[in-house]
Write a protein that holds these residues in place. Structure first.
Motif, mmCIF file in Angstrom:
data_model
loop_
_atom_site.group_PDB
_atom_site.id
_atom_site.type_symbol
_atom_site.label_atom_id
_atom_site.label_comp_id
_atom_site.label_asym_id
_atom_site.label_seq_id
_atom_site.Cartn_x
_atom_site.Cartn_y
_atom_site.Cartn_z
ATOM 1 N N TRP A 56 -15.290 -57.699 26.453
ATOM 2 C CA TRP A 56 -15.769 -56.465 25.834
ATOM 3 C C TRP A 56 -16.372 -56.751 24.459
ATOM 4 C CZ3 TRP A 56 -16.584 -51.791 27.771
ATOM 5 C CH2 TRP A 56 -15.920 -51.413 28.936
ATOM 6 N N CYS A 57 -17.492 -56.104 24.184
ATOM 7 C CA CYS A 57 -18.052 -56.088 22.831
ATOM 8 C C CYS A 57 -18.359 -54.643 22.466
ATOM 9 C CB CYS A 57 -19.316 -56.953 22.734
ATOM 10 S SG CYS A 57 -20.749 -56.314 23.628
ATOM 11 N N TRP A 99 -21.124 -59.497 29.325
ATOM 12 C CA TRP A 99 -20.424 -58.512 28.494
ATOM 13 C C TRP A 99 -20.241 -57.171 29.179
ATOM 14 C CZ3 TRP A 99 -18.310 -60.290 24.169
ATOM 15 C CH2 TRP A 99 -18.871 -61.430 23.569
ATOM 16 N N VAL A 111 -11.386 -55.650 21.941
ATOM 17 C CA VAL A 111 -12.771 -56.132 21.851
ATOM 18 C C VAL A 111 -12.824 -57.522 21.224
ATOM 19 C CG1 VAL A 111 -14.922 -55.755 20.566
ATOM 20 C CG2 VAL A 111 -13.890 -53.884 21.841
ATOM 21 N N ASP A 112 -13.671 -58.385 21.752
ATOM 22 C CA ASP A 112 -13.841 -59.736 21.204
ATOM 23 C C ASP A 112 -14.865 -59.792 20.078
ATOM 24 O OD1 ASP A 112 -12.025 -61.170 22.763
ATOM 25 O OD2 ASP A 112 -13.436 -61.351 24.414
ATOM 26 N N VAL A 113 -15.965 -59.049 20.258
ATOM 27 C CA VAL A 113 -17.106 -59.149 19.339
ATOM 28 C C VAL A 113 -17.612 -57.764 18.973
ATOM 29 C CG1 VAL A 113 -19.491 -59.972 19.088
ATOM 30 C CG2 VAL A 113 -17.804 -61.393 20.277
ATOM 31 N N VAL A 114 -17.978 -57.597 17.707
ATOM 32 C CA VAL A 114 -18.594 -56.350 17.238
ATOM 33 C C VAL A 114 -19.978 -56.657 16.683
ATOM 34 C CG1 VAL A 114 -18.506 -54.510 15.505
ATOM 35 C CG2 VAL A 114 -16.426 -55.169 16.747
ATOM 36 N N CYS A 118 -11.837 -54.567 12.439
ATOM 37 C CA CYS A 118 -11.952 -55.887 13.067
ATOM 38 C C CYS A 118 -10.698 -56.720 12.800
ATOM 39 C CB CYS A 118 -13.184 -56.627 12.551
ATOM 40 S SG CYS A 118 -14.754 -56.088 13.249
ATOM 41 N N VAL A 167 -10.462 -58.749 16.190
ATOM 42 C CA VAL A 167 -11.806 -59.053 16.697
ATOM 43 C C VAL A 167 -12.168 -60.461 16.238
ATOM 44 C CG1 VAL A 167 -14.259 -58.444 16.516
ATOM 45 C CG2 VAL A 167 -12.523 -56.638 16.748
ATOM 46 N N GLU A 188 -24.078 -64.745 17.553
ATOM 47 C CA GLU A 188 -22.772 -64.627 18.219
ATOM 48 C C GLU A 188 -22.426 -65.903 18.957
ATOM 49 O OE1 GLU A 188 -19.747 -64.248 20.901
ATOM 50 O OE2 GLU A 188 -21.799 -64.373 21.698
#
Length: 364
Positions: free
Chosen positions: A12-13, A36, A87-90, A121, A126, A236
């Motif tokens: 998830w992002c 994603w 979530v892994d990435v924002v 985060c 995150v 990223e």
């Protein structure tokens, strides 16, 4: 390079401000990658899909769960934490409208909102935060910028609230790198254009009255929206490697099409692609137009930016459109592996084609 990525497929992002111009293209690219699941956040209570979106990639993704929408005010920490859970990435793209030179508004959205994003985060663990900054963070509205690189410091004064608060937000993001195992990176796009932007409708509306402010010799660095998207994805991916995290974590990168050109030639080229024949050309000296710009800005404040949009004729915008502003992408090329994937001309033709198709649908 040794990778820090998880083995779990379809992570998830989040894309904050996910219904904005560049953000829509970013969401689409993330979904197309197949890597994603995307949580799209924005202020609206529900997502309203535009022409073609319901039958397209985003509509399909919302129906099968690869994408979800969340109504989030980035200044509301509780809402942001809820959106960032798991979530892994924002990708943080939220920003106040640059055309509204309102310091209170910009500080709330660009600075306080970014603080909330960083805090969320850290709380939600995150791994990576990619922040959409702006090339305006090094512009003082007085001195020209010619092929400048990231060694150029922030100015003491800024031409408008947007540039000032984007610089403050960028500092916060870079400072947050390495805290609570969060890795951060800032992308500084130059003048973005592409399908769905606000440039074409304006140039189409005034296509036959082609004017130039100042001597008409200033250059700008334009960048096609898909290239901006590509730079975010590059950042990223680089941060997901041990070596890349050490090299690029906490840094900012200029992103352009690497095709600097005369700004007014670009505008007239757009109008030509729209099919407008020049009825006449007009040159407006800065000494004449500047007093008018102050009246325009005053009018915007009186009308609370509601009925009267400032467009180009404000003191700050006069500075942006009359001075050279070009940037070096060498650092992004070397450290992020960035390279433009679409030329200016190809991007322009795609943008105009998309705009014309949308106009035809509106009138059909």
């Amino acid at each position: 390079m040794e990778s820090q990525r998880d083995d779990v497929a379809m992570r998830w992002c989040v894309v904050t401000g996910g219904r904005g111009f560049m953000a829509r293209h970013l969401v689409a690219a993330l979904l197309r990658s197949g890597e994603w699941r995307v949580r799209v956040t924005d202020l609206a209570p529900t997502i309203v899909l535009g022409p073609g979106e319901n039958e397209g990639l985003l509509g399909d993704a919302l129906r099968d769960g690869r994408a979800v929408y969340a109504s989030v005010d980035v200044c509301n920490l509780d809402q942001v934490i809820k959106a960032f859970d798991g979530v892994d990435v924002v990708f943080h793209t939220v920003a106040a409208d640059p055309s509204k030179n309102n310091l209170q508004l910009h500080y709330k959205v660009n600075v306080e909102g970014t603080k909330s994003v960083i805090d969320a985060c850290k709380i939600c663990k995150v791994k990576r935060l990619i922040h959409t900054s702006s090339s305006a963070v090094v512009f003082d509205g007085v001195h020209e910028l010619l092929n400048v690189n990231e060694s150029l410091p922030y100015p003491d004064k800024f031409p408008d609230a947007y540039a000032q608060t984007k610089a403050e937000a960028e500092k916060l993001v870079m400072k947050a790198n390495g805290t609570n195992d969060l890795l951060t990176c800032c992308i500084r796009p130059s003048s973005i254009f592409g399908p769905g932007d606000l440039i074409l409708p304006t140039l189409d509306r005034y296509g036959r009255t082609q004017f130039t402010i100042g001597d008409g010799k200033n250059y700008d660095d334009f960048v096609y929206v898909e290239n901006v998207v590509h730079s975010h994805i590059c950042a990223e991916r680089i941060l997901s490697t041990v070596e890349g995290a050490k090299r690029s974590g906490g840094k900012a990168y200029f992103i352009t099409n690497m095709e600097p050109m005369n700004m007014w030639d670009f505008i007239h080229m757009v109008q030509g692609e729209l099919g407008h024949k020049r009825l006449f050309k007009m040159r407006l000296p800065v000494l004449i137009i500047k007093p008018i710009s102050y009246l325009v800005e005053w009018g915007c404040k009186v009308l609370s930016y509601g009925m009267f949009q400032p467009q180009i004729l404000t003191p700050a915008r006069i500075k942006y459109v009359t001075l050279n502003r070009t940037f070096s992408c060498n650092k992004a090329i070397e450290e992020l592996g960035y390279k433009p994937t679409v030329t200016i001309m190809d991007g322009l033709r795609t943008t105009v084609k998309s705009y014309i198709q949308l106009q035809n649908k509106d009138f059909s």
